[in-house]
Write an enzyme that holds these catalytic residues in place. Structure first.
Site, PDB file in Angstrom:
ATOM      1  N   HIS A   1      98.889 -56.383  69.404  1.00 32.07           N
ATOM      2  CA  HIS A   1      99.205 -55.923  70.748  1.00 32.07           C
ATOM      3  C   HIS A   1     100.537 -55.173  70.717  1.00 32.07           C
ATOM      4  O   HIS A   1     101.355 -55.361  69.815  1.00 32.07           O
ATOM      5  CB  HIS A   1      99.300 -57.136  71.683  1.00 32.07           C
TER       6      HIS A   1
ATOM      7  N   CYS B   1      96.369 -50.528  74.355  1.00 33.69           N
ATOM      8  CA  CYS B   1      97.696 -51.038  74.664  1.00 33.69           C
ATOM      9  C   CYS B   1      98.821 -50.167  74.120  1.00 33.69           C
ATOM     10  O   CYS B   1      99.870 -50.023  74.745  1.00 33.69           O
ATOM     11  CB  CYS B   1      97.854 -52.470  74.197  1.00 33.69           C
TER      12      CYS B   1
ATOM     13  N   ASP C   1     104.827 -55.837  80.242  1.00 33.07           N
ATOM     14  CA  ASP C   1     103.601 -55.485  79.529  1.00 33.07           C
ATOM     15  C   ASP C   1     102.742 -54.621  80.425  1.00 33.07           C
ATOM     16  O   ASP C   1     102.057 -55.119  81.315  1.00 33.07           O
ATOM     17  CB  ASP C   1     102.833 -56.747  79.117  1.00 33.07           C
TER      18      ASP C   1
END
Lengths: 309, 668
Positions: free
Chosen positions: B470, B426, B486
């Protein structure tokens, strides 16, 4: 029946002045089929008490003076070869009697002591492979000097336990002693003493002791007392079951002497020092003098509740 | 055997070793390495003394021993600071005491100091397990105490029963004291040792930062959502569970950093968001929740966007710019704070300040030229903001892999990621995406925090682990303001919906330490975590505020007299119940009718000041009383004679008569 007992106590009282309590204790012991140990200094009337008891009960009486060279055979008897019949014949020792006074038992060697004590326990003697029963009743009164005296072999605890009771006569009261000085020798009176009880009557009394009632309340009290000796830290070791049974039986005999059909806690408390005293040992200090035992018994009585409420 | 008795028996020695060992064992873990050795040495020494092989140390040796230990302590803790050196000193003293146990009283002293060691354990641990362990320690200490104090050696079972009873008696009192004793805040707080929160991220992010974190399954924080007055409770959807920690807007070509660290200390000193912040809420939907955060030694706190209020009793919370919530001091112990968030929001939709704009567009020169060129080509194509975002996400979606094992990247990390490896975690996606946006002239920034969380139905809360860490991006769009994007969701949508391990290839799932999702082990784990959560919530989290609430609810107020009365009545009540039980069990149950009637008589006499001495028979007692009060003699003698008949002749049928007799007694 109760008259006999009162009579006995009174009669002995004429010889052994002012010692009613000790006389009663001795009778308690006799009625409970136990043996008596008297611990006292010489000349306090131990022998007189033993003789009185034998005389009054109409019992056969023997006396053995224990010395350091006394051997077991001197007490139990010995088999001797008879030339006429060409066989060994047994010559019974002084132990074959109804009342045996073992005088100053702690002056003989342990070997001799244990020969007597075994006879006391078994109520029979085995010699030359033959078992011979001792007469009935068989009552031993042993006397002992306090251990502080020189030249004695103190009885070990296991032997002391064979004695049902241990008492000590103590000095007479001033009044009694004065009349001793004035009057005739009590031992003269002893000779003229009549037997007051038959053998059958004695057996009846001994059987009657068993029938005296002890309620659960009283047994609880006895059990608490015994427990206390086992768990209190002042006692090196506790009372054995034999000691506990002796305590109860002595209390029953004491109740009978006092014409009661049931045991009171007071009976227990009165006989306790005599029955328990020589069976326990205090923790502080190793010497077991009478004074210490007395205080230990007192400690025991004072520490246990009579009625659990 | 008195306490002063000259020697220490073998069982006392063994008990003192065991009890002391149990108490200091968890503490030794935090002590310098020489301390366990010293402990063993001291025990050996004492055993040798017991065996008669060695003598007791003389004063000179004792003094030098103490001196050596103090020097060793000073060497192990240079510049004495914090609580460890003091605990170390305590342990050294109580361990050394063992060599001079000469008498039984000394052994007891060692046992008593053990209780201090038990208390000290709580300076290092506050969990539920250590609480159970400390109770176990107390049990061992009590057992040892009884074993040593008693004059005879008792069987172990009997000792254990006695000590368990003593402990059981004290527990209710402990509970009451826990409830009523005043909770002091930071006023006299002891600095707790080893609260050093383990993991968590720092204020910068580079390639590989977060994928490291996913290997840890330790909890980051727990959240429980609170229902409003109407009892309705809104839980966030999985795609709304973005726990925002820090905004990283400063990029140096390699690392993303939080550019305004000074804000953490000098934020807006208020629990509410300042009114001049340009936030609009589009609906009445609100999340109201409490966060129980594990110590992470950082200042930032985690909230759902957009927080309106943050409050805490133990932390000094405040807001800084960009809707970040901070504690004024690093979170060094487990703490709780409550937040209200408005999920439907728009921020700074009209325009972004000049300063903010340039800050969120800045890119270092000479880094990632290909990425910049790609973004510029999109601008030249004449694409609008939304289209550019769409294009970037499409690119990710079409040919990129989400993996925990991305290849190592060189100087132009974004270029290599976008055009060569195309495999990343991520942080790679968030970082590259933000660079693309900035290059395309759209203000953008990276946000780090946690995403998702596991719902625990047993205690009704969400558990967010370190492995849920994250990173995502926020872009500023004209008319919409700051908007969350995202990029990971485009590559691996299951990461957002179902959690990390669901989005990985099977072989990589084992690398994620998220516990045992799905198996029966996970249920056990969930139950354990639920227990630990309740512990934190109800025991450790029992602060002045909660105490006030509880006392108000229970007693209707927090005035001193109410609390005092409650403490008195509850402890007194419990003691009374125990007392009653003992009395009833020991007396009434086993008491015969005969003994009860004697009790009546005793009660009557006790009122007039006469009590039987121990070992006194009823008759002796009566005679003693009669001596003091001759006028009662005849009645007493009559009663006691009857009593003797009942008790010792077994004539229980006479009990009513005796009762009557006692009832008619006139003793004055």
């Amino acid at each position: 029946m109760s008259q006999f007992i009162d009579n006995i106590i009174n009669t002995i009282g004429t010889v052994l002045l002012d010692k009613e309590h000790q006389v009663k204790l001795a009778l308690t012991c006799l009625f409970s089929r136990g043996h008596l140990l008297i611990e006292d200094l010489p000349g306090m009337g131990k022998t007189t008490l033993a003789q009185c008891l034998a005389q009054v009960m109409g019992l056969q009486y023997e006396r053995v003076q224990f010395t350091s060279d006394l051997l077991p055979a001197d007490i139990l008897g010995v088999a001797i070869f008879d030339r006429n019949s060409s066989e060994f014949r047994f010559h019974a020792g002084p132990v074959f009697t109804q009342v045996l006074l073992a005088d100053e038992i702690n002056r003989s060697t342990p070997k001799t002591q244990s020969a007597l004590l075994e006879a006391m326990e078994e109520r029979q003697v085995s010699i030359e492979g033959e078992t011979r029963p001792l007469p009935e009743p068989f009552f031993v009164i042993a006397t002992q000097n306090p251990q502080s005296q020189a030249g004695t072999y103190p009885l070990p605890e296991s032997q002391l336990d064979r004695f049902f009771m241990r008492i000590s006569l103590g000095y007479p009261s001033a009044q009694a002693e004065r009349s001793l000085y004035k009057g005739i020798d009590p031992r003269e009176r002893l000779k003229s003493m009549q037997s007051l009880v038959t053998l059958d009557q004695l057996h009846t009394i001994q059987n009657k002791v068993q029938e005296i009632k002890a309620t659960d309340q009283l047994l609880d009290y006895v059990q608490r007392l015994v427990d206390f000796t086992r768990y209190d830290e002042d006692f090196t070791y506790g009372l054995s079951p034999r000691g506990a049974i002796a305590l109860l039986r002595a209390a029953k005999a004491w109740a009978l002497i006092h014409k009661r059909e049931y045991v009171l806690p007071e009976d227990i408390q009165i006989v306790l020092p005599s029955v328990v005293g020589h069976r326990v040992r205090g923790k502080v200090g190793a010497s077991s003098t009478s004074a210490q035992h007395a205080s230990l018994s007192e400690h025991l009585i004072k520490s246990v509740n009579v009625v659990e409420t | 055997m008195s306490l002063q008795s000259a020697s220490v028996a073998r069982h006392a020695l063994v008990w003192s070793f065991v009890a002391q060992g149990v108490c200091i064992l968890p503490l030794l873990y935090f002590m310098p390495y020489w301390m366990p050795l010293m402990w063993l040495g001291v025990m050996l020494w004492r055993i040798q003394i017991y065996r008669g092989a060695w003598p007791f140390p003389v004063t000179k040796i004792k003094l030098s021993l103490a001196g050596v230990c103090v020097v060793a302590l000073l060497a192990s803790y240079p510049g004495i600071k914090g609580v460890e050196p003091l605990i170390a000193f305590l342990i050294v003293s109580i361990v050394l005491k063992v060599v001079e146990m000469r008498r039984r009283a000394d052994v007891l002293l060692v046992i008593f100091t053990g209780f201090f060691a038990v208390a000290a354990q709580f300076l290092f641990f506050q969990g539920m397990l250590i609480a159970i362990y400390s109770i176990f320690c107390c049990l061992v200490l009590l057992t040892a105490w009884i074993a040593i104090y008693g004059s005879r050696i008792l069987p172990f079972k009997q000792l254990l029963i006695a000590s368990s009873k003593a402990l059981a008696h004290s527990l209710p009192v402990m509970v009451v004291l826990f409830i009523v004793l005043p909770r002091f805040g930071s006023f006299w707080q002891v600095p707790l040792a080893n609260e050093a929160g383990s993991t968590g991220f720092s204020d910068s992010m580079g390639p590989g930062t977060l994928s490291e974190l996913t290997k840890s399954s330790s909890p980051a924080f727990r959240v429980n959502f609170i229902a409003d007055e109407n009892g309705n409770r809104i839980l966030p959807q999985p795609k709304e569970r973005y726990w925002r920690g820090l905004v990283l807007d400063d990029f140096d070509g390699r690392q993303w950093r939080y550019g305004r660290t000074w804000m953490m200390q000098h934020g807006y000193n208020s629990n509410a968001v300042p009114v001049n912040w340009e936030v609009e809420t589009r609906s009445d939907r609100r999340f109201e929740y409490e966060v129980l955060i594990e110590p992470h030694n950082q200042r930032w706190l985690f909230t759902l966007m957009a927080p309106e209020r943050v409050a805490s009793t133990s932390l000094k919370t405040q807001f800084a710019g960009d809707f970040l919530a901070f504690s004024r001091y690093p979170v060094t112990s487990r703490a709780k704070y409550s937040v209200i968030s408005a999920p439907d929001y728009t921020i700074a939709s009209e325009q972004l300040g000049m300063h903010d704009r340039s800050r969120n567009l800045r890119l270092p020169e000479d880094y990632n030229p290909l990425t910049v060129a790609l973004a510029e080509s999109w601008v030249e194509e004449g694409l609008l903001e939304n289209d550019i975002i769409e294009r970037a996400l499409q690119m990710f979606q079409s040919s990129f892999y989400y993996t925990l094992r991305p290849p190592v990247l060189g100087r132009h990390s974004s270029d290599e990621f976008l055009f060569e490896s195309k495999r990343g975690f991520c942080e790679h996606f968030a970082s590259s995406f933000t660079i693309l946006m900035r290059a395309a002239g759209i203000p953008a920034r990276v946000v780090v925090g946690y995403q998702g969380g596991e719902y625990n139905p047993l205690e009704d809360y969400f558990l967010i682990r370190q492995s849920d860490a994250h990173a995502w991006a926020e872009v500023w769009l004209t008319g919409q303001g700051w908007t969350r994007v995202d990029p990971t969701a485009a590559v691996a949508p299951s990461r957002i919906e179902d959690g990390l391990s669901a989005s990985l290839e099977e072989e990589e799932q084992s690398m994620v330490s998220s516990g045992f999702r799905g198996s029966w082990m996970s249920k056990v784990q969930m139950r354990i975590d639920a227990l630990s959560f309740s512990w934190h919530r109800w025991v450790l989290g029992y602060d002045a505020e909660r105490q006030k609430q509880l006392l108000k609810g229970m007693l209707g107020g927090t005035e001193f007299w109410r609390i005092a009365l409650f403490a008195l009545l509850s402890t007194g009540g419990m003691l009374f119940v125990i007392f009653l039980w003992l009395v009833l069990r020991n007396k009434r149950a086993h008491l015969s009718a005969e003994a009860r009637v004697y009790r009546v008589l005793l009660g009557k006499l006790a009122k007039r000041g006469f009590k039987p001495a121990q070992g006194e028979t009823p008759l002796q007692f009566a005679e003693r009383v009669a001596q003091a009060k001759p006028q009662w003699k005849s009645q007493l003698v009559l009663a006691v004679k009857l009593l003797n008949v009942i008790l010792y002749q077994g004539r229980t049928d006479e009990i009513p008569r005796l009762r009557r007799l006692i009832g008619q007694m006139s003793l004055d």
